[in-house]
Design a protein around this motif. Structure first.
Motif, PDB file in Angstrom:
ATOM      1  N   ILE A   3       0.857  -1.180   0.000  1.00 25.24           N
ATOM      2  CA  ILE A   3       0.000   0.000   0.000  1.00 25.24           C
ATOM      3  C   ILE A   3       0.898   1.237   0.000  1.00 25.24           C
ATOM      4  O   ILE A   3       2.083   1.149   0.313  1.00 25.24           O
ATOM      5  CB  ILE A   3      -0.949   0.050   1.215  1.00 25.24           C
ATOM      6  N   ASP A   9      -1.077   8.898   7.935  1.00 25.03           N
ATOM      7  CA  ASP A   9      -1.136   7.448   8.186  1.00 25.03           C
ATOM      8  C   ASP A   9      -0.181   7.051   9.313  1.00 25.03           C
ATOM      9  O   ASP A   9       0.865   7.685   9.503  1.00 25.03           O
ATOM     10  CB  ASP A   9      -0.714   6.662   6.932  1.00 25.03           C
ATOM     11  N   TYR A  14      -3.043   1.217  10.101  1.00 24.82           N
ATOM     12  CA  TYR A  14      -3.036   0.029   9.229  1.00 24.82           C
ATOM     13  C   TYR A  14      -3.439  -1.220  10.017  1.00 24.82           C
ATOM     14  O   TYR A  14      -4.177  -2.071   9.534  1.00 24.82           O
ATOM     15  CB  TYR A  14      -1.650  -0.196   8.607  1.00 24.82           C
ATOM     16  N   SER A  15      -2.896  -1.311  11.219  1.00 24.03           N
ATOM     17  CA  SER A  15      -3.197  -2.467  12.066  1.00 24.03           C
ATOM     18  C   SER A  15      -4.709  -2.582  12.307  1.00 24.03           C
ATOM     19  O   SER A  15      -5.285  -3.669  12.219  1.00 24.03           O
ATOM     20  CB  SER A  15      -2.448  -2.319  13.391  1.00 24.03           C
ATOM     21  N   PHE A  18      -6.749  -3.269   8.792  1.00 24.49           N
ATOM     22  CA  PHE A  18      -6.570  -4.599   8.202  1.00 24.49           C
ATOM     23  C   PHE A  18      -6.649  -5.735   9.228  1.00 24.49           C
ATOM     24  O   PHE A  18      -6.500  -6.902   8.861  1.00 24.49           O
ATOM     25  CB  PHE A  18      -5.243  -4.649   7.441  1.00 24.49           C
ATOM     26  N   ILE A  25       3.271  -5.748  11.250  1.00 22.27           N
ATOM     27  CA  ILE A  25       3.477  -4.701  10.243  1.00 22.27           C
ATOM     28  C   ILE A  25       4.887  -4.134  10.401  1.00 22.27           C
ATOM     29  O   ILE A  25       5.606  -3.934   9.427  1.00 22.27           O
ATOM     30  CB  ILE A  25       2.401  -3.604  10.373  1.00 22.27           C
ATOM     31  N   ILE A  45       1.634  -4.910   3.856  1.00 21.00           N
ATOM     32  CA  ILE A  45       0.654  -5.383   4.829  1.00 21.00           C
ATOM     33  C   ILE A  45       0.635  -6.913   4.773  1.00 21.00           C
ATOM     34  O   ILE A  45       0.237  -7.493   3.758  1.00 21.00           O
ATOM     35  CB  ILE A  45      -0.757  -4.836   4.515  1.00 21.00           C
ATOM     36  N   ARG A  74     -11.604  -0.522   4.351  1.00 21.79           N
ATOM     37  CA  ARG A  74     -10.467  -1.244   3.794  1.00 21.79           C
ATOM     38  C   ARG A  74     -10.420  -1.075   2.269  1.00 21.79           C
ATOM     39  O   ARG A  74      -9.369  -0.890   1.676  1.00 21.79           O
ATOM     40  CB  ARG A  74     -10.604  -2.720   4.157  1.00 21.79           C
TER      41      ARG A  74
END
Ligand code: ZN
Length: 398
Positions: A3, A9, A14-15, A18, A25, A45, A74
């Motif tokens: 990604i 961000d 992200y954790s 996803f 990660i 990811i 997502r």
């Protein structure tokens, strides 16, 4: 899955989006600084693959997220340049999907080239795996060691020392794959337990110790080895009984732990499909490589997978440490396999490992039947070994 970093961000974001543990990660992006992400930077990811979907007439972000059962957040996240309100037929969307967890998908004649494709796939889906070339076979096939995790408990698993016992490789790779799937998935029912195992251990895997022999049993001889292997095989072109490496040396009879005694015992004095211990201990590249990794890495446990008999061996000449008996009792309970302390043989990897390092070493004889075992044995073997695999990483219960 790759990604691109957007403004504001964080790895924590992200954790959450996803459902992947933060530390995986981090482990998947060793060169990225989590506190200084740069816009446009590529981040991996773990546990996902992305595939392309062509937008159909009538599609919306809403209908697509429902169709593929992907949280809306997502879906929009991996398509940052797509304006949801102006989605048009023919547009391409990236669909982020969890990698599959299907152990039985490896129940086929799994050759060295299948293993190398599998490595490529696994490393791409789970970038926190580290792969090292540790040596090569007689015919030059690379021998790889996979490393997973950074925990203090170092555990080695290996498979396919013996050519016609190749089913052990897809079994081991499936055990590994399923483990990676569970640790990468916050929502899995086994996640917590698997994550504890990941944190506490470093898992080392040698997927195929004897790739030349496996290739011979599965795909037959090559133009360059045909003459010599047919001769070693007593003139026969049926290689189903072949256990040795391509030189006709039994790799699990090669280790300096009672090697002279093993030579006496087997009475095989020249290259053969099985039981020839070689002209000297460790005179074959595959066995030498396996000895070297054990000398270089302080494994606390070693498990070698063979077939068949639904039993395992865990002693050698009384040199095994007291904890071996505790593990043996536990493994027998978990797998339903018969626990056998001593067998009348020497010079095996397990024998040498125990004698040299005084750590628990195991030879598992998976399944029942005649080698090479039929693939119909796969599910039963898998079920028996799965709890042993997890336990080996966890260590003995308090
Ligand atoms: Zn074997």
């Amino acid at each position: 899955m790759d990604i691109l970093v957007r403004q504001n961000d964080t790895f924590a974001l992200y954790s959450r989006i996803f459902s992947v543990p933060l530390e995986l990660i981090i482990d998947s992006n060793p060169t990225a600084n989590p506190n200084r992400l740069m816009i446009g930077q590529t981040i991996k990811i773990p546990g996902y693959i992305a595939w392309q979907y062509t937008v159909q007439p009538g599609d919306s972000f809403w209908s697509i997220h429902r169709k593929f059962n992907i949280p809306l957040e997502r879906l929009t996240f991996v398509n940052p340049l797509v304006q949801p309100q102006s989605l048009a037929p023919g547009n391409l969307l990236r669909i982020p999907s969890r990698a599959q967890n299907e152990p039985a998908s490896r129940a086929y004649e799994y050759s060295p080239s299948n293993l190398s494709q599998d490595f490529t796939r696994l490393k791409s889906v789970y970038p926190f795996i580290e792969q090292t070339e540790i040596g090569s076979s007689v015919e030059g096939r690379p021998l790889y060691l996979l490393r997973i995790g950074k925990g203090s408990r170092l555990v080695q698993w290996n498979a396919s020392f013996h050519a016609n016992e190749w089913i052990t490789t897809p079994i081991l790779m499936s055990l590994l794959d399923e483990h990676l799937w569970h640790i990468s998935n916050n929502q899995s029912n086994e996640h917590q337990r698997r994550m504890n195992a990941y944190r506490g251990s470093t898992l080392y895997v040698v997927g195929m110790v004897n790739p030349d022999g496996v290739e011979l049993v599965i795909n037959g001889p090559s133009s360059s080895n045909e003459e010599s292997v047919v001769k070693i095989n007593g003139g026969s072109t049926d290689f189903s009984g072949w256990k040795a490496n391509i030189n006709g040396v039994d790799l699990n009879d090669q280790f300096p732990a009672g090697w002279e005694l093993e030579k006496e015992r087997t009475q095989v004095t020249s290259p053969a499909p099985r039981d020839f211990p070689g002209n000297a201990p460790l005179d074959q590249p595959e066995s030498k490589t396996m000895a070297q990794i054990a000398e270089n890495i302080p494994f606390q446990m070693m498990i070698a997978l063979h077939t068949q008999g639904a039993e395992f061996y865990w002693g050698y000449e009384g040199l095994e440490p007291p904890e071996s008996a505790k593990y043996a009792a536990l493994f027998s309970e978990l797998s339903g396999y018969r626990s056998v302390q001593y067998v009348d043989s020497h010079a095996g990897y397990k024998d040498w490992y125990i004698a040299e390092f005084r750590k628990p070493g195991f030879t598992f004889e998976l399944g029942r039947g005649v080698n090479p075992l039929p693939l119909s044995q796969f599910p039963e073997i898998y079920t028996a070994m799965k709890p042993v695999f997890i336990q080996s990483l966890m260590g003995l219960p308090e």
